[in-house]
Design an enzyme around this catalytic site. Structure first.
Site, PDB file in Angstrom:
ATOM      1  N   ARG A  55     -59.668   9.030  16.346  1.00  0.00           N
ATOM      2  CA  ARG A  55     -58.348   9.077  15.708  1.00  0.00           C
ATOM      3  C   ARG A  55     -57.935   7.644  15.413  1.00  0.00           C
ATOM      4  O   ARG A  55     -58.593   6.703  15.836  1.00  0.00           O
ATOM      5  CB  ARG A  55     -57.305   9.869  16.534  1.00  0.00           C
ATOM      6  CG  ARG A  55     -57.425   9.933  18.018  1.00  0.00           C
ATOM      7  CD  ARG A  55     -57.224   8.633  18.727  1.00  0.00           C
ATOM      8  NE  ARG A  55     -56.019   7.970  18.274  1.00  0.00           N
ATOM      9  CZ  ARG A  55     -55.808   6.683  18.323  1.00  0.00           C
ATOM     10  NH1 ARG A  55     -56.730   5.873  18.833  1.00  0.00           N
ATOM     11  NH2 ARG A  55     -54.685   6.137  17.883  1.00  0.00           N
ATOM     12  N   GLY A  56     -56.806   7.521  14.708  1.00  0.00           N
ATOM     13  CA  GLY A  56     -56.415   6.195  14.216  1.00  0.00           C
ATOM     14  C   GLY A  56     -56.919   6.082  12.791  1.00  0.00           C
ATOM     15  O   GLY A  56     -58.106   6.334  12.517  1.00  0.00           O
ATOM     16  N   ALA A  57     -56.025   5.694  11.868  1.00  0.00           N
ATOM     17  CA  ALA A  57     -56.347   5.782  10.438  1.00  0.00           C
ATOM     18  C   ALA A  57     -57.639   5.065  10.037  1.00  0.00           C
ATOM     19  O   ALA A  57     -58.524   5.678   9.417  1.00  0.00           O
ATOM     20  CB  ALA A  57     -55.151   5.265   9.626  1.00  0.00           C
ATOM     21  N   ARG A  93     -57.782  15.842   8.341  1.00  0.00           N
ATOM     22  CA  ARG A  93     -56.397  15.515   8.737  1.00  0.00           C
ATOM     23  C   ARG A  93     -55.668  15.036   7.476  1.00  0.00           C
ATOM     24  O   ARG A  93     -56.257  14.327   6.661  1.00  0.00           O
ATOM     25  CB  ARG A  93     -56.341  14.427   9.818  1.00  0.00           C
ATOM     26  CG  ARG A  93     -56.803  14.915  11.190  1.00  0.00           C
ATOM     27  CD  ARG A  93     -56.553  13.881  12.274  1.00  0.00           C
ATOM     28  NE  ARG A  93     -55.172  13.902  12.749  1.00  0.00           N
ATOM     29  CZ  ARG A  93     -54.680  12.998  13.617  1.00  0.00           C
ATOM     30  NH1 ARG A  93     -55.443  12.016  14.062  1.00  0.00           N
ATOM     31  NH2 ARG A  93     -53.426  13.080  14.036  1.00  0.00           N
ATOM     32  N   GLN A 196     -51.500   8.526  23.551  1.00  0.00           N
ATOM     33  CA  GLN A 196     -52.400   7.451  23.074  1.00  0.00           C
ATOM     34  C   GLN A 196     -52.005   6.101  23.661  1.00  0.00           C
ATOM     35  O   GLN A 196     -52.852   5.226  23.821  1.00  0.00           O
ATOM     36  CB  GLN A 196     -52.353   7.362  21.534  1.00  0.00           C
ATOM     37  CG  GLN A 196     -53.029   8.501  20.811  1.00  0.00           C
ATOM     38  CD  GLN A 196     -52.045   9.584  20.436  1.00  0.00           C
ATOM     39  OE1 GLN A 196     -51.041   9.802  21.121  1.00  0.00           O
ATOM     40  NE2 GLN A 196     -52.307  10.292  19.358  1.00  0.00           N
ATOM     41  N   ASP A 237     -50.300   4.985   9.240  1.00  0.00           N
ATOM     42  CA  ASP A 237     -51.278   5.947   8.722  1.00  0.00           C
ATOM     43  C   ASP A 237     -51.272   5.987   7.207  1.00  0.00           C
ATOM     44  O   ASP A 237     -52.287   6.318   6.580  1.00  0.00           O
ATOM     45  CB  ASP A 237     -51.010   7.337   9.293  1.00  0.00           C
ATOM     46  CG  ASP A 237     -51.510   7.391  10.722  1.00  0.00           C
ATOM     47  OD1 ASP A 237     -50.781   6.936  11.620  1.00  0.00           O
ATOM     48  OD2 ASP A 237     -52.659   7.828  10.916  1.00  0.00           O
ATOM     49  N   ASN A 247     -46.264   6.834  10.328  1.00  0.00           N
ATOM     50  CA  ASN A 247     -47.018   6.452  11.529  1.00  0.00           C
ATOM     51  C   ASN A 247     -46.699   7.459  12.630  1.00  0.00           C
ATOM     52  O   ASN A 247     -45.902   8.381  12.442  1.00  0.00           O
ATOM     53  CB  ASN A 247     -46.667   5.008  11.950  1.00  0.00           C
ATOM     54  CG  ASN A 247     -47.620   4.492  13.012  1.00  0.00           C
ATOM     55  OD1 ASN A 247     -48.836   4.554  12.844  1.00  0.00           O
ATOM     56  ND2 ASN A 247     -47.098   4.007  14.124  1.00  0.00           N
ATOM     57  N   LYS A 248     -47.306   7.275  13.770  1.00  0.00           N
ATOM     58  CA  LYS A 248     -47.176   8.205  14.894  1.00  0.00           C
ATOM     59  C   LYS A 248     -45.716   8.579  15.148  1.00  0.00           C
ATOM     60  O   LYS A 248     -44.838   7.717  15.139  1.00  0.00           O
ATOM     61  CB  LYS A 248     -47.790   7.528  16.131  1.00  0.00           C
ATOM     62  CG  LYS A 248     -47.713   8.308  17.424  1.00  0.00           C
ATOM     63  CD  LYS A 248     -48.254   9.710  17.321  1.00  0.00           C
ATOM     64  CE  LYS A 248     -49.668   9.769  16.796  1.00  0.00           C
ATOM     65  NZ  LYS A 248     -50.056  11.143  16.383  1.00  0.00           N
TER      66      LYS A 248
HETATM   67  O1  MRU Z   1     -52.724  10.917  15.777  1.00  0.00           O
HETATM   68  P1  MRU Z   1     -53.380   9.580  15.818  1.00  0.00           P
HETATM   69  O2  MRU Z   1     -53.728   9.128  17.196  1.00  0.00           O
HETATM   70  O3  MRU Z   1     -54.554   9.506  14.866  1.00  0.00           O
HETATM   71  O4  MRU Z   1     -52.273   8.571  15.256  1.00  0.00           O
HETATM   72  C1  MRU Z   1     -52.615   7.221  15.140  1.00  0.00           C
HETATM   73  C2  MRU Z   1     -51.502   6.372  14.674  1.00  0.00           C
HETATM   74  O5  MRU Z   1     -50.422   6.827  14.374  1.00  0.00           O
HETATM   75  C3  MRU Z   1     -51.786   4.908  14.519  1.00  0.00           C
HETATM   76  O6  MRU Z   1     -50.633   4.159  14.731  1.00  0.00           O
HETATM   77  C4  MRU Z   1     -52.299   4.633  13.089  1.00  0.00           C
HETATM   78  O7  MRU Z   1     -53.325   5.510  12.739  1.00  0.00           O
HETATM   79  C5  MRU Z   1     -52.781   3.247  12.947  1.00  0.00           C
HETATM   80  S1  MRU Z   1     -54.245   2.944  13.868  1.00  0.00           S
HETATM   81  C6  MRU Z   1     -54.717   1.347  13.567  1.00  0.00           C
END
Ligand code: MRU
Length: 338
Positions: A55-57, A93, A196, A237, A247-248
Site C-alpha cells: 500500500r502507499g501510492a 484501488r 499504518q 494519493d 490522502n489517508k
Molecule cells: O491506504 P493506504 O495505506 O494505501 O494509504 C496510504 C496513504 O494515504 C499515504 O499517505 C499515501 O499513499 C502516500 S504514501 C508515500
C-alpha cells in the site's frame, strides 16, 4: 536487478524484483512478523494491492509496473489478453493515481513497440522504481530545507520505504530533517483503522533509530495546543490540478487543526501523484472499505449484530489549508500551479 538500491540511504526495500520474480513484504503482518509473499501474476498483484499487502501510492504504482512484466511473460503473443489484465489491475484501488499512471506508462510502451516484450518492459518497470528512489531523495532534501532548526513534526499514515520505492515522501523528509538536526520531535498518528502509523511508521522509525512518539488520532488537537508541533507533514494519493490533496482519512482533520493552531501543513509527493486531468478534489474517487475493517481494528471479533459503518479510507484536504507541496520538481506554494 535492484542493485541500485542502498538500504543506508534509501531505507528498507519492500518490493523485490529480480527480473523474473516479484516479492512483496506482507504489510498487514508488520510489525509482528516479516513475511514475504511471492507474486506470480498480474491477478495476484492486483489482489495484493486490494488487500493492502502492499500500500502507499508510489509502492502501488511500482508493483503495478512489475505486474505488467509478469503478465507479459504469461500472455506471450496475446496482446488483447495483456490489455485486459492491465484494465483489471487498474481497478485494484481507486484513489491513488500512481496505479493508473504506472499502468498507462507500461501500456504506452507496448503500443509503441506493437508487441509484448517482457525484457524491455522489465527495464521500464525498473526505471519507474529507480525514478521513485531518486524523487524520494530529492524531496527529502527539499522538504527538510523548509523546516527550522528545533522543530516538532506530526505525520499521518505511512509514507516511508514501505509506501514507496526509496526513503519515502513525508517520512523521507522527516528522516532527512532529523539527520540534518532540524527536527527535534517526531509524532506519528496511529491512523485508523489499519494503523499504518503505529504499525508501519513506528517500525520504520525504529529501524532508522529515530526517536518518535505515537499518538491516537484524537490527541492531535491537544498536541498542537501544547506547542510541540510546528509542521504537519503528510504524503498524498492524488493531487488535483488546483492543489487539493486526497490522502489517508484524517489528513483533512489535521489540516484544519493545524490552521487553527498556527501549525504549517506540508504535503510531500512525487510528480507521479499530481493528476493534471483532475481539476479539483471534488472529482477524486474516494475508496470506501468494508465496515469489518473498523471492528477488527478496534480489536473486536465481529460487529455488534447489524451495526453499519461509514469507512472512507481517504479524504480531500482543500488546497487553501496546505502551506507547501513538495515534489521532486520543487516546492510549490499557493496558488498551486504544477
Ligand atoms: O491506504 P493506504 O495505506 O494505501 O494509504 C496510504 C496513504 O494515504 C499515504 O499517505 C499515501 O499513499 C502516500 S504514501 C508515500
Amino acid at each position: 536487478m535492484n542493485e541500485y538500491f542502498s538500504e543506508s540511504v534509501d531505507g528498507f526495500q519492500a518490493i523485490r524484483f529480480d527480473g523474473q520474480r516479484l516479492q512483496l513484504i506482507d504489510q498487514r503482518r508488520l510489525p509482528a512478523e516479516e513475511v514475504w509473499l511471492d507474486v506470480g501474476s498480474a491477478e495476484q498483484a492486483g489482489r495484493a494491492i486490494t488487500d493492502l499487502v502492499v500500500r502507499g501510492a508510489p509502492a502501488i504504482g511500482i508493483t503495478a509496473a512489475y505486474a505488467a512484466v509478469l503478465a507479459a511473460r504469461q500472455r506471450g503473443d496475446d496482446l488483447a489478453g495483456w490489455r485486459a489484465d492491465m484494465r483489471q489491475l487498474e481497478q485494484a484501488r481507486p484513489t491513488a493515481v500512481n496505479l493508473s499512471w504506472a499502468v498507462r506508462r507500461m501500456c504506452e510502451a507496448v503500443e509503441q513497440l506493437g508487441r509484448l516484450d517482457p525484457e524491455s518492459l522489465a527495464e521500464l518497470a525498473v526505471s519507474i522504481h529507480r525514478e521513485d528512489i531518486a524523487a524520494n531523495r530529492r524531496m527529502a532534501t527539499l522538504g527538510s530545507e523548509l523546516i527550522e532548526s528545533g522543530s516538532g513534526v506530526l505525520t499521518h499514515c505511512n509514507t516511508g520505504s514501505l509506501a514507496t520505492g526509496g526513503i519515502g515522501t513525508a517520512l523521507g523528509v522527516i528522516v532527512a530533517g532529523v539527520r540534518d538536526g532540524r527536527i527535534a520531535r517526531v509524532f506519528a498518528d496511529e491512523t485508523r483503522p489499519w494503523l499504518q502509523g503505529s504499525r508501519l511508521t513506528a517500525w520504520e522509525l525504529a529501524r532508522a533509530d529515530i526517536e518518535a512518539r505515537v499518538i491516537v488520532e484524537g490527541a492531535a488537537a491537544a498536541l498542537m495546543a501544547s506547542g510541540q508541533v510546528d509542521w504537519v507533514i503528510t504524503g498524498a494519493d492524488r493531487i488535483a490540478a488546483n492543489g487539493d490533496v486526497a490522502n489517508k482519512i484524517g489528513t483533512y482533520a489535521l489540516a484544519v487543526l493545524a490552521r487553527h493552531h498556527g501549525v504549517r501543513m506540508m504535503v510531500v509527493a512525487p510528480s507521479t501523484t499530481v493528476d493534471a486531468d483532475t481539476a479539483s478534489g471534488a472529482a477524486i474517487e474516494i475508496e470506501q472499505r468494508e465496515a469489518g475493517e473498523i471492528w477488527r481494528a478496534a480489536g473486536l471479533e465481529q460487529a455488534p449484530t447489524g451495526f453499519a459503518a461509514w469507512n472512507p479510507v481517504f479524504d480531500v484536504t482543500p488546497a487553501e489549508l496546505i502551506d507547501a507541496i513538495v515534489t521532486e520538481q520543487g516546492v510549490f506554494e499557493p496558488p498551486y500551479r504544477f
